[in-house]
Design a protein around this motif. Structure first.
Motif, short mmCIF file in Angstrom:
data_model
loop_
_atom_site.label_atom_id
_atom_site.label_comp_id
_atom_site.label_asym_id
_atom_site.label_seq_id
_atom_site.Cartn_x
_atom_site.Cartn_y
_atom_site.Cartn_z
N ARG A 1 -103.46 -10.08 9.51
CA ARG A 1 -102.53 -11.32 8.82
C ARG A 1 -102.40 -11.00 7.24
O ARG A 1 -103.16 -9.64 6.52
N ALA A 2 -101.15 -11.28 6.99
CA ALA A 2 -100.60 -10.12 5.74
C ALA A 2 -101.72 -10.97 4.43
O ALA A 2 -102.06 -12.37 4.83
N LYS A 3 -101.69 -10.58 3.63
CA LYS A 3 -102.05 -10.70 1.77
C LYS A 3 -101.34 -12.05 1.97
O LYS A 3 -100.51 -12.17 1.91
N PRO A 4 -102.03 -13.54 1.67
CA PRO A 4 -101.50 -14.62 1.13
C PRO A 4 -100.58 -14.11 -0.22
O PRO A 4 -101.14 -13.39 -0.74
N ASP A 5 -99.58 -14.51 0.12
CA ASP A 5 -98.23 -14.19 -1.63
C ASP A 5 -97.79 -15.53 -1.89
O ASP A 5 -97.82 -16.66 -1.81
N PHE A 6 -98.44 -15.71 -3.16
CA PHE A 6 -98.52 -16.71 -4.52
C PHE A 6 -98.02 -16.48 -5.37
O PHE A 6 -97.47 -16.97 -6.65
N GLY A 7 -96.62 -15.18 -5.16
CA GLY A 7 -96.28 -14.35 -6.43
C GLY A 7 -96.80 -13.88 -7.43
O GLY A 7 -98.35 -13.88 -7.55
N GLY A 8 -96.41 -13.31 -9.00
CA GLY A 8 -97.84 -12.75 -9.86
C GLY A 8 -96.52 -11.84 -10.72
O GLY A 8 -95.43 -11.95 -10.26
N VAL A 9 -97.13 -11.57 -11.69
CA VAL A 9 -96.22 -10.34 -12.69
C VAL A 9 -96.07 -8.93 -12.16
O VAL A 9 -97.23 -8.36 -11.95
N THR A 10 -95.07 -8.55 -12.04
CA THR A 10 -94.29 -7.23 -11.46
C THR A 10 -94.16 -6.25 -12.47
O THR A 10 -93.65 -6.85 -13.44
N THR A 11 -93.21 -5.39 -12.33
CA THR A 11 -92.51 -4.82 -13.57
C THR A 11 -91.22 -4.24 -12.88
O THR A 11 -91.11 -4.16 -11.24
N GLN A 12 -90.11 -4.25 -13.40
CA GLN A 12 -88.79 -4.12 -12.79
C GLN A 12 -87.77 -2.95 -13.53
O GLN A 12 -87.84 -3.14 -14.61
N HIS A 13 -87.62 -1.84 -13.45
CA HIS A 13 -86.65 -0.80 -14.00
C HIS A 13 -85.79 -1.53 -14.30
O HIS A 13 -84.24 -2.10 -13.58
N VAL A 14 -85.73 -0.64 -15.54
CA VAL A 14 -83.85 -1.40 -16.19
C VAL A 14 -83.66 0.05 -17.32
O VAL A 14 -84.56 0.66 -18.13
#
Length: 559
Positions: free
Chosen positions: A53-66
């Protein structure tokens, strides 16, 4: 008689035998335990399996390489501009980059821009909004600041000057003169006369011709003056905090509007219920049922005030700069469900008996709820349907029947809301069989999409059909297959079985090749009892004849 030497010899032999046996036992134990130890080591080395059973996904702040390139009058200014540009490219200009303190120049004096210490300074100055900062390239360039330019272009074609002249002029002049003198002096007289004549003439003549030819002429003048200034150009790579939407945000986004009502209040049984209360409950139940299908993302517009308060906290700087990535992430609806309550009643009817001081009381009524599904952007009507619900009428009686109106209203709303959601699902995400083994099937939806104990008509899907007139897809062909009874309903899945015997399921089964349609009437005694248990129960007062085991009609003399 045994000699002592023999005894000693025997004792030595026995001790040797026992020692050899002990050594052999130890060796055998080691041989047996060795595979077990090896197995433990292998189990420890094996990677842990993924959770079921996967962890519930509610989104959130992450990082993106630019990686971005920017310029500035100084090296530090170019770096600051590049950081702001990286934030805008990652999160859009909706995020005010000024709310993220990236002015590292004031606190970075004496620190080499390309050094690791400066990268730590950037991460510290932005409070983590920008991390893993690195300068990929840097150089000084001459950039133009102003340009003055003059242009003159003129052209003249060939010309021909040609002509003749012929002119003459003449003049004549003449003059005559006579002079006479007389006097008387001492008887002396003198008489004299003189005359003269002169003439002149002049003439001029001019005659000639000219022929002058001039070729084409062209002028092209260009003057340009450019002023240059020296700038720094840097290219940076960095990890920028950004908001990652949950998988649920990728579903069809739906808003259930406040239901429209026709009356200020509704009479249900012995209770008068305000239309606002009924509308709020209808809206809540439809939203809840759509959410439990896990096919839609349902927005709660009633929570806008609380959401705005959280946004104000971020904008006020009361959170970390990384949380600014949450700004501008509110979703907009794809579809709007607009319910309309046309009828909602369970009226009490009274009839005064003339021959007796009694009153006949009965109840009847029902409800009708229509709904429209509208495209939130274009206003296009996607679907429209209405549902009616009729309460079982009670027979007239004088035995003091009473009805709990709120409980009846809740049951009616549950039934009609379930019908509305089922209709929306049928038009968008039909109930589909994803696994079949023998007579047992698994359906891809749970929650309120299906009713435990209910029986549904199943169809098998064929080839898709295209309308030859409009060119639109009409969907695949459908062939009635069998009936499926739902045995158990979970949050995301439902489990059932095929009612009929002898139904051949193709092997291997293709998920989605079988779908469920409308609910069908119960045919078996067990199903009939289950359907009867779902009917609305009327609550009869203490004087109801059912307490004594008699029916109202047999106990009522005025019936």
């Amino acid at each position: 008689m045994t000699s002592p030497s023999i005894k000693v010899t025997c004792g030595v032999i026995v001790a040797a035998i026992l020692l050899a046996a002990c050594q052999k036992k130890t060796t055998d134990n080691e041989a047996v335990s060795a595979p077990a130890a090896s197995t433990v080591q292998q189990a420890a080395a094996a990677p842990a399996s993924a959770p079921l059973r996967a962890k519930p996904d509610f989104g959130g702040v992450t990082t993106q390489h630019v990686e971005v390139t920017a310029t500035g009058p100084t090296q530090e200014a170019a770096v600051n501009n590049a950081i702001r540009l990286a934030i805008e490219q990652t999160n859009g200009k909706r995020i005010d980059s000024a709310s993220v303190q990236v002015n590292t120049g004031s606190s970075g004096k004496g620190t080499e821009v390309s050094s690791p210490a400066y990268a730590e300074l950037v991460a510290s100055a932005t409070s983590g909004a920008v991390s893993h900062f690195q300068i990929l390239s840097q150089r000084q360039i001459s950039a133009p600041t102003s340009t003055d330019e003059e242009n003159l272009k003129a052209s003249q074609g060939e010309s021909w000057n040609k002509g003749n002249v012929d002119a003459s002029a003449s003049s004549n002049a003449s003059m005559s003169r006579r002079v006479g003198l007389s006097g008387n002096d001492d008887s002396t007289s003198v008489d004299a006369s003189a005359s003269g004549h002169a003439s002149a003439s002049e003439s001029e003549k001019l005659k000639g011709s000219w022929d002058q030819h001039q070729g084409a002429q062209q002028v092209d003048y260009n003057k340009k003056h450019v002023d240059y200034v020296t700038k720094w150009e840097v290219r940076i790579g960095a990890d920028v905090a950004t908001y990652r939407q949950s998988d649920g945000a990728k579903l069809t986004i739906v808003v259930v509007a406040q239901p429209q009502v026709q009356e200020p209040s509704y009479q249900v049984g012995d209770s008068s219920i305000s239309s606002d209360a009924i509308a709020a409950e209808v809206q809540s139940k439809i939203s809840e049922a759509l959410t439990q299908t896990h096919r839609f993302t349902v927005l709660d517009r009633n929570a806008d005030a609380a959401i705005s308060e959280e946004i104000r906290r971020i904008q006020a700087g009361n959170t970390t700069p990384a949380d600014t990535a949450r700004l501008g992430q509110q979703l907009t609806a794809d579809l709007i469900v607009i319910p309309t309550i046309n009828r909602f009643e369970y009226a009490r009817h009274q009839h005064k008996l003339e021959m007796a001081d009694r009153t006949l009381v009965s109840y009847s009524g029902g409800g009708e709820v229509a709904f429209r599904v509208v495209n939130a952007i274009t206003g296009q009507m996607v679907m429209s349907q209405s549902f009616k619900y009729e309460f079982p009428s009670t027979a007239p009686t004088t035995l003091g029947v009473s009805v709990e109106g709120r409980k009846l209203a809740s049951g009616m709303m549950d039934s009609m809301d379930h019908s509305i959601v089922a209709s929306i699902l049928q038009s968008t995400y039909p109930l589909s069989v994803v696994q079949a083994q023998g007579k047992n099937v698994v359906i891809n939806q749970g929650g309120d999409a299906l009713q435990e104990g209910a029986t549904y008509q199943a169809v098998t899907l064929g080839k898709p059909i295209t309308d030859p007139q409009s060119g639109q897809s009409l969907g695949p062909t459908e062939t009635p297959c069998c009936r499926v009874r739902i045995d158990r309903v979970s949050v995301n899945l439902s489990y059932g079985h095929i009612v009929e015997d002898g139904v051949q399921i193709p092997a291997p089964f293709t998920p989605g090749s079988m779908e469920l349609r409308g609910q069908v009437a119960a045919t078996t005694p067990k199903e009939a009892n289950l359907a009867a248990s779902t009917r609305v129960a009327l609550h009869v007062g203490k004087k109801h004849a059912s307490e004594s085991g008699n029916t109202p009609s047999s106990n009522d003399s005025n019936w």
